[in-house]
Design a protein around this motif. Structure first.
Motif, PDB file in Angstrom:
ATOM      1  N   VAL A 107       1.007  -1.166  -0.054  1.00  0.00           N
ATOM      2  CA  VAL A 107      -0.009  -0.056  -0.242  1.00  0.00           C
ATOM      3  C   VAL A 107       0.953   1.313   0.044  1.00  0.00           C
ATOM      4  O   VAL A 107       1.872   1.230   0.477  1.00  0.00           O
ATOM      5  CB  VAL A 107      -0.932   0.090   1.136  1.00  0.00           C
ATOM      6  CG1 VAL A 107      -1.713   1.461   1.203  1.00  0.00           C
ATOM      7  CG2 VAL A 107      -1.883  -1.284   1.150  1.00  0.00           C
ATOM      8  N   ASP A 108       0.305   2.109  -0.656  1.00  0.00           N
ATOM      9  CA  ASP A 108       1.183   3.595  -0.975  1.00  0.00           C
ATOM     10  C   ASP A 108       1.002   4.259   0.508  1.00  0.00           C
ATOM     11  O   ASP A 108      -0.011   4.885   0.629  1.00  0.00           O
ATOM     12  CB  ASP A 108       0.596   4.348  -2.018  1.00  0.00           C
ATOM     13  CG  ASP A 108       1.369   5.582  -2.409  1.00  0.00           C
ATOM     14  OD1 ASP A 108       2.272   5.950  -1.423  1.00  0.00           O
ATOM     15  OD2 ASP A 108       1.000   6.205  -3.330  1.00  0.00           O
ATOM     16  N   PRO A 109       2.017   4.666   1.139  1.00  0.00           N
ATOM     17  CA  PRO A 109       2.077   5.273   2.412  1.00  0.00           C
ATOM     18  C   PRO A 109       1.468   6.560   2.457  1.00  0.00           C
ATOM     19  O   PRO A 109       1.395   7.323   3.274  1.00  0.00           O
ATOM     20  CB  PRO A 109       3.375   5.020   3.205  1.00  0.00           C
ATOM     21  CG  PRO A 109       4.221   4.753   2.000  1.00  0.00           C
ATOM     22  CD  PRO A 109       3.611   3.990   0.785  1.00  0.00           C
ATOM     23  N   SER A 110       1.668   7.102   1.011  1.00  0.00           N
ATOM     24  CA  SER A 110       1.318   8.722   0.868  1.00  0.00           C
ATOM     25  C   SER A 110      -0.210   8.717   0.456  1.00  0.00           C
ATOM     26  O   SER A 110      -0.565  10.047   0.164  1.00  0.00           O
ATOM     27  CB  SER A 110       2.065   9.342  -0.339  1.00  0.00           C
ATOM     28  OG  SER A 110       1.624   8.582  -1.724  1.00  0.00           O
ATOM     29  N   THR A 111      -0.990   7.723   0.507  1.00  0.00           N
ATOM     30  CA  THR A 111      -2.331   7.693   0.312  1.00  0.00           C
ATOM     31  C   THR A 111      -3.181   7.951   1.661  1.00  0.00           C
ATOM     32  O   THR A 111      -3.447   6.902   2.434  1.00  0.00           O
ATOM     33  CB  THR A 111      -2.657   6.184  -0.394  1.00  0.00           C
ATOM     34  OG1 THR A 111      -2.055   6.154  -1.663  1.00  0.00           O
ATOM     35  CG2 THR A 111      -4.427   6.295  -0.851  1.00  0.00           C
ATOM     36  N   PRO A 112      -3.987   8.895   1.817  1.00  0.00           N
ATOM     37  CA  PRO A 112      -4.602   9.100   2.936  1.00  0.00           C
ATOM     38  C   PRO A 112      -5.674   7.944   3.306  1.00  0.00           C
ATOM     39  O   PRO A 112      -5.935   7.716   4.392  1.00  0.00           O
ATOM     40  CB  PRO A 112      -5.265  10.424   2.859  1.00  0.00           C
ATOM     41  CG  PRO A 112      -5.259  10.952   1.390  1.00  0.00           C
ATOM     42  CD  PRO A 112      -4.106   9.962   0.946  1.00  0.00           C
ATOM     43  N   HIS A 113      -6.345   7.617   2.133  1.00  0.00           N
ATOM     44  CA  HIS A 113      -7.311   6.652   2.471  1.00  0.00           C
ATOM     45  C   HIS A 113      -6.763   5.332   3.011  1.00  0.00           C
ATOM     46  O   HIS A 113      -7.493   4.532   3.688  1.00  0.00           O
ATOM     47  CB  HIS A 113      -7.929   6.489   0.931  1.00  0.00           C
ATOM     48  CG  HIS A 113      -8.898   7.360   0.251  1.00  0.00           C
ATOM     49  ND1 HIS A 113     -10.172   8.014   0.798  1.00  0.00           N
ATOM     50  CD2 HIS A 113      -8.579   8.380  -0.405  1.00  0.00           C
ATOM     51  CE1 HIS A 113     -10.356   8.989   0.191  1.00  0.00           C
ATOM     52  NE2 HIS A 113      -9.411   9.201  -0.750  1.00  0.00           N
ATOM     53  N   SER A 114      -5.566   4.870   2.669  1.00  0.00           N
ATOM     54  CA  SER A 114      -4.991   3.809   3.268  1.00  0.00           C
ATOM     55  C   SER A 114      -5.082   4.047   4.697  1.00  0.00           C
ATOM     56  O   SER A 114      -5.118   2.934   5.451  1.00  0.00           O
ATOM     57  CB  SER A 114      -3.511   3.674   2.634  1.00  0.00           C
ATOM     58  OG  SER A 114      -3.780   3.291   1.175  1.00  0.00           O
ATOM     59  N   TRP A 115      -4.233   4.993   5.031  1.00  0.00           N
ATOM     60  CA  TRP A 115      -4.203   5.496   6.512  1.00  0.00           C
ATOM     61  C   TRP A 115      -5.667   5.352   7.305  1.00  0.00           C
ATOM     62  O   TRP A 115      -5.696   4.954   8.407  1.00  0.00           O
ATOM     63  CB  TRP A 115      -3.701   6.760   6.795  1.00  0.00           C
ATOM     64  CG  TRP A 115      -1.986   6.656   6.274  1.00  0.00           C
ATOM     65  CD1 TRP A 115      -1.488   6.998   5.217  1.00  0.00           C
ATOM     66  CD2 TRP A 115      -1.032   6.122   7.275  1.00  0.00           C
ATOM     67  NE1 TRP A 115      -0.036   6.868   5.397  1.00  0.00           N
ATOM     68  CE2 TRP A 115       0.214   6.189   6.391  1.00  0.00           C
ATOM     69  CE3 TRP A 115      -0.939   5.349   8.480  1.00  0.00           C
ATOM     70  CZ2 TRP A 115       1.383   5.305   7.032  1.00  0.00           C
ATOM     71  CZ3 TRP A 115       0.107   4.782   9.079  1.00  0.00           C
ATOM     72  CH2 TRP A 115       1.446   4.805   8.208  1.00  0.00           C
ATOM     73  N   ASN A 116      -6.620   6.010   6.383  1.00  0.00           N
ATOM     74  CA  ASN A 116      -7.873   6.056   7.205  1.00  0.00           C
ATOM     75  C   ASN A 116      -8.541   4.656   7.332  1.00  0.00           C
ATOM     76  O   ASN A 116      -9.193   4.231   8.624  1.00  0.00           O
ATOM     77  CB  ASN A 116      -8.808   7.018   6.271  1.00  0.00           C
ATOM     78  CG  ASN A 116     -10.205   6.964   6.875  1.00  0.00           C
ATOM     79  OD1 ASN A 116     -10.559   7.442   8.079  1.00  0.00           O
ATOM     80  ND2 ASN A 116     -11.207   6.763   5.857  1.00  0.00           N
ATOM     81  N   SER A 117      -8.275   3.742   6.307  1.00  0.00           N
ATOM     82  CA  SER A 117      -8.634   2.316   6.559  1.00  0.00           C
ATOM     83  C   SER A 117      -7.802   1.446   7.655  1.00  0.00           C
ATOM     84  O   SER A 117      -8.590   0.901   8.287  1.00  0.00           O
ATOM     85  CB  SER A 117      -8.479   1.612   5.098  1.00  0.00           C
ATOM     86  OG  SER A 117      -9.416   2.262   4.255  1.00  0.00           O
ATOM     87  N   LEU A 118      -6.734   1.744   7.647  1.00  0.00           N
ATOM     88  CA  LEU A 118      -5.922   1.253   8.824  1.00  0.00           C
ATOM     89  C   LEU A 118      -6.334   1.866  10.004  1.00  0.00           C
ATOM     90  O   LEU A 118      -6.390   0.881  10.832  1.00  0.00           O
ATOM     91  CB  LEU A 118      -4.411   1.768   8.467  1.00  0.00           C
ATOM     92  CG  LEU A 118      -3.373   1.023   9.589  1.00  0.00           C
ATOM     93  CD1 LEU A 118      -3.613  -0.675   9.388  1.00  0.00           C
ATOM     94  CD2 LEU A 118      -2.028   1.548   9.139  1.00  0.00           C
ATOM     95  N   GLY A 119      -6.868   2.888  10.149  1.00  0.00           N
ATOM     96  CA  GLY A 119      -7.158   3.323  11.305  1.00  0.00           C
ATOM     97  C   GLY A 119      -8.649   2.511  11.651  1.00  0.00           C
ATOM     98  O   GLY A 119      -8.848   2.283  12.929  1.00  0.00           O
ATOM     99  N   ASN A 120      -9.395   2.203  10.847  1.00  0.00           N
ATOM    100  CA  ASN A 120     -10.521   1.747  11.186  1.00  0.00           C
ATOM    101  C   ASN A 120     -10.383   0.230  11.523  1.00  0.00           C
ATOM    102  O   ASN A 120     -11.120  -0.467  12.270  1.00  0.00           O
ATOM    103  CB  ASN A 120     -11.345   1.616   9.549  1.00  0.00           C
ATOM    104  CG  ASN A 120     -12.163   2.852   9.459  1.00  0.00           C
ATOM    105  OD1 ASN A 120     -12.064   3.932  10.220  1.00  0.00           O
ATOM    106  ND2 ASN A 120     -12.580   3.061   8.070  1.00  0.00           N
ATOM    107  N   LEU A 121      -9.340  -0.440  10.989  1.00  0.00           N
ATOM    108  CA  LEU A 121      -9.139  -1.677  11.294  1.00  0.00           C
ATOM    109  C   LEU A 121      -8.317  -1.730  12.720  1.00  0.00           C
ATOM    110  O   LEU A 121      -8.630  -2.603  13.599  1.00  0.00           O
ATOM    111  CB  LEU A 121      -8.031  -2.354  10.219  1.00  0.00           C
ATOM    112  CG  LEU A 121      -8.433  -2.654   8.965  1.00  0.00           C
ATOM    113  CD1 LEU A 121      -7.062  -3.201   7.787  1.00  0.00           C
ATOM    114  CD2 LEU A 121      -9.439  -3.862   8.921  1.00  0.00           C
ATOM    115  N   LYS A 122      -7.621  -0.939  13.248  1.00  0.00           N
ATOM    116  CA  LYS A 122      -7.030  -0.691  14.239  1.00  0.00           C
ATOM    117  C   LYS A 122      -8.053  -0.437  15.455  1.00  0.00           C
ATOM    118  O   LYS A 122      -8.127  -1.063  16.624  1.00  0.00           O
ATOM    119  CB  LYS A 122      -5.950   0.491  14.595  1.00  0.00           C
ATOM    120  CG  LYS A 122      -4.786  -0.125  13.855  1.00  0.00           C
ATOM    121  CD  LYS A 122      -3.768   1.052  13.853  1.00  0.00           C
ATOM    122  CE  LYS A 122      -2.322   0.435  13.110  1.00  0.00           C
ATOM    123  NZ  LYS A 122      -1.479  -0.235  13.902  1.00  0.00           N
TER     124      LYS A 122
END
Length: 91
Positions: free
Chosen positions: A1-16
Motif C-alpha cells: 500500500v502506498d504510504p502517501s495515500t490518505p485513504h489507506s491510513w484511514n482504512s488502517l485506522g478503522n482496522l485498528k
C-alpha cells in the motif's frame, strides 16, 4: 500500500479501531489528515474514536468538521445528533 495515500491510513485506522487499538487508530487518522486535511471520512472516523473514548467535545468537533467538508454526509449528521442527545444538548 502506498504510504502517501490518505485513504489507506484511514482504512488502517478503522482496522485498528476494530481491534481495540485506539492509540494506533488515532495515529492512523492523524496521518491521513496530515496528508489530506480535507478527508471528511477521516474526520468522521476520528469523531467515532473520540466518542468511544468519551471525549464528547472532541467527538462533536470532528463530526462538525466532517459536515463542513462534506455537507451531504448523512452519517456525520446522524452521529452528531445522537452525540448531542447523549450529552443532553437537545436544543
Amino acid at each position: 500500500v502506498d504510504p502517501s495515500t490518505p485513504h489507506s491510513w484511514n482504512s488502517l485506522g478503522n482496522l485498528k479501531l476494530l481491534l481495540k487499538d485506539e492509540d494506533g487508530a488515532r495515529a492512523s487518522y492523524d496521518t491521513a489528515l496530515r496528508i489530506e486535511p480535507g478527508l471528511h471520512q477521516a474526520w468522521f472516523n476520528l469523531g467515532v474514536l473520540e466518542r468511544r473514548r468519551r471525549d464528547f467535545d472532541a467527538s462533536a468537533a470532528a463530526f462538525r468538521r466532517a459536515i463542513a467538508l462534506s455537507p451531504h454526509y448523512e452519517h456525520a449528521y446522524e452521529s452528531l445528533g445522537m452525540l448531542y442527545y447523549r450529552m443532553g444538548k437537545t436544543a
